[in-house]
Design an enzyme around this catalytic site. Structure first.
Site, PDB file in Angstrom:
ATOM      1  N   ASP A 159     104.760  32.628 -26.695  1.00  0.00           N
ATOM      2  CA  ASP A 159     104.915  33.823 -25.869  1.00  0.00           C
ATOM      3  C   ASP A 159     105.422  35.070 -26.584  1.00  0.00           C
ATOM      4  OD1 ASP A 159     104.620  31.530 -24.293  1.00  0.00           O
ATOM      5  OD2 ASP A 159     105.740  32.390 -22.617  1.00  0.00           O
ATOM      6  N   GLU A 389     115.001  23.205 -26.865  1.00  0.00           N
ATOM      7  CA  GLU A 389     113.686  23.819 -26.679  1.00  0.00           C
ATOM      8  C   GLU A 389     113.094  24.189 -28.045  1.00  0.00           C
ATOM      9  OE1 GLU A 389     113.811  27.353 -24.266  1.00  0.00           O
ATOM     10  OE2 GLU A 389     111.627  27.494 -24.134  1.00  0.00           O
TER      11      GLU A 389
HETATM   12  C1  GLC Z   1     108.071  29.139 -22.978  1.00  0.00           C
HETATM   13  C2  GLC Z   1     107.084  28.799 -24.077  1.00  0.00           C
HETATM   14  C3  GLC Z   1     105.824  28.199 -23.487  1.00  0.00           C
HETATM   15  C4  GLC Z   1     106.181  27.016 -22.606  1.00  0.00           C
HETATM   16  C5  GLC Z   1     107.237  27.395 -21.548  1.00  0.00           C
HETATM   17  C6  GLC Z   1     107.773  26.184 -20.799  1.00  0.00           C
HETATM   18  O1  GLC Z   1     107.579  30.135 -22.165  1.00  0.00           O
HETATM   19  O2  GLC Z   1     106.793  29.912 -24.853  1.00  0.00           O
HETATM   20  O3  GLC Z   1     104.949  27.793 -24.496  1.00  0.00           O
HETATM   21  O4  GLC Z   1     105.055  26.494 -21.985  1.00  0.00           O
HETATM   22  O5  GLC Z   1     108.320  27.996 -22.182  1.00  0.00           O
HETATM   23  O6  GLC Z   1     108.335  25.263 -21.673  1.00  0.00           O
END
Ligand code: GLC
Length: 420
Positions: A159, A389
């Site tokens: 993102d 994460e």
């Molecule tokens: C963030 C990440 C994305 C992922 C989401 C949920 O937005 O960039 O890739 O799917 O988190 O984990």
């Protein structure tokens, strides 16, 4: 480690789908769910199929599989379903995410111990994945180049990558409905995108909403149109796996169609190669020029076995260089780039899901030693810092959300690799 991973999957399980983590991400995310199913299969095979069945039950009539399914309302997340305004029976976002689904379907099918169940589920889900892939080339490559474009940075799955900085400049940042962010209440704001970026993310959402989320016209009407080599490589790999699966299931037409897409897309992907950078680069389709930004998206073509042996070993060389500058690989961006930030999400940190796709790709290209190094780094991060994460690649520090679902699933996968 294995028990911990299983406990996290159980904790985030909402019955028919799994949330990425409590608080920060309280809904079902597309590629999170698919990759999570790989870990789930080791614990409960039926549950793994159900995860993907639930995701694909929310496919749009045009074929798109949305990036978020808002099964239950939760105002801890922004932008919520009312901002997207997609008018679906169960609310969803209006954009998509990396199509790892068919890659996962093949893995689940190949490894299944209940073969009857696997066949039944694959027969049910493969045509849906095929409809999604068709949607990609129809709506995100309407001029038939062989490569699909992202219309929003969040579609990439990476993102906040530096890849989107320049292309986002073409998106207006004014006229957005006033809003309150929620991500910065869960995570240190210094690790998250800036307000100027967020304004543009929301401008795009409101623009697409004003166009009625009509995917037949969004591409040509979006100021943000970026071709991401990593994303396209994932689509190619999934189409290849879909062709294989369709062959197993006796769906010859579906297999032939997927193979034809792969042949065209593989050739087109090579146009993104940069000899100078020794990797692939994004292409800004709205501008008509490459994006000079060396991110891990440009190494992911390994996952599709792209390029000849020369390009593959060049990619492995780039990866080695990056690993040489960090304690734990793989950084999400070239550590030598002055814009690299070890703690800001997608601008430096290491992610286990990316490592997993790279390990798979390196192996398929015969680069087993490099694959083993990345796998070791991945487990080293967990050992030092637990299931986060993402991680600071310089120190290994845990960042972002904690007790993270797909990180746990990838650990189960890496441990499985160790046993094998
Ligand atoms: C963030 C990440 C994305 C992922 C989401 C949920 O937005 O960039 O890739 O799917 O988190 O984990």
């Amino acid at each position: 480690m294995q028990d911990n991973a299983a406990a996290i999957l159980a904790e985030n399980d909402r019955g028919t789908y799994t949330v990425p983590t409590k608080g920060l991400y309280p809904f079902q995310w597309n590629w999170d769910s698919c990759l999570t199913a790989l870990g789930q299969q080791q614990l409960d095979e039926a549950r793994a199929w159900l995860e993907i069945d639930t995701l694909l039950a929310h496919q749009w009539p045009d074929g798109m599989v949305p990036h978020i399914i808002f099964h239950v309302e939760d105002d801890g997340y922004f932008p919520g379903s009312n901002v997207w305004g997609t008018n679906r029976p169960t609310p969803t976002s209006g954009i998509t995410q990396p199509p790892v689904c068919a890659f996962v379907l093949r893995r689940l099918y190949e490894r299944a111990s209940d073969k009857a169940q696997a066949r039944e589920m694959a027969l049910r889900l493969a045509p849906k994945a095929a409809a999604w892939h068709r949607w990609f080339y129809r709506c995100r490559d309407p001029h038939g180049t062989g490569l699909v474009a992202l219309l929003h940075p969040w579609e990439s799955g990476r993102d906040n990558s530096l890849d989107w900085v320049e292309p986002l400049m073409r998106v207006p940042d004014e006229g957005v409905t006033p809003y309150v962010r929620r991500d910065t209440t869960h995570v240190d704001p210094s690790q998250r995108p800036t307000k100027a970026e967020y304004d543009r993310y929301l401008w795009l959402v409101e623009h697409f909403r004003d166009l009625g989320w009509n995917n037949e016209i969004l591409h040509d009407n979006s100021p943000f149109r970026v071709v991401d080599p990593g994303f396209n490589a994932i689509l190619i790999r999934s189409d290849e796996d879909l062709a294989w699966l369709a062959g197993e299931l006796g769906l010859a037409d579906l297999a032939a169609e997927a193979t034809a897409r792969v042949v065209k897309a593989r050739a087109a992907l090579e146009t993104l190669w940069s000899e100078e950078d020794r990797q692939y680069l994004c292409f800004d389709r709205a501008l008509g020029a490459p994006v000079k930004s060396a991110s891990v998206g440009g190494l992911l073509p390994l996952f599709a076995g792209a390029g000849d042996a020369g390009r593959q070993s060049a990619l492995a060389g780039t990866l080695r260089k990056w690993r040489g500058q960090t304690r734990f690989g793989v950084a999400s961006h070239d550590p030598a780039d002055p814009r690299f930030e070890a703690k800001r999400y997608w601008r430096g940190p290491a992610w286990l899901i990316v490592n997993y796709l790279l390990v798979d790709g390196l192996k398929r290209c015969g680069l087993d030693d490099a694959a083993e190094e990345v796998r070791r780094d991945s487990l080293g991060l967990i050992q030092q810092s637990g299931f986060a994460e993402y991680y600071d690649p310089l120190t290994g520090e845990a960042l972002g959300g904690g007790r993270f679902t797909w990180t746990a699933a990838m650990v189960l996968e890496f441990l499985r690799g160790e046993r094998a």
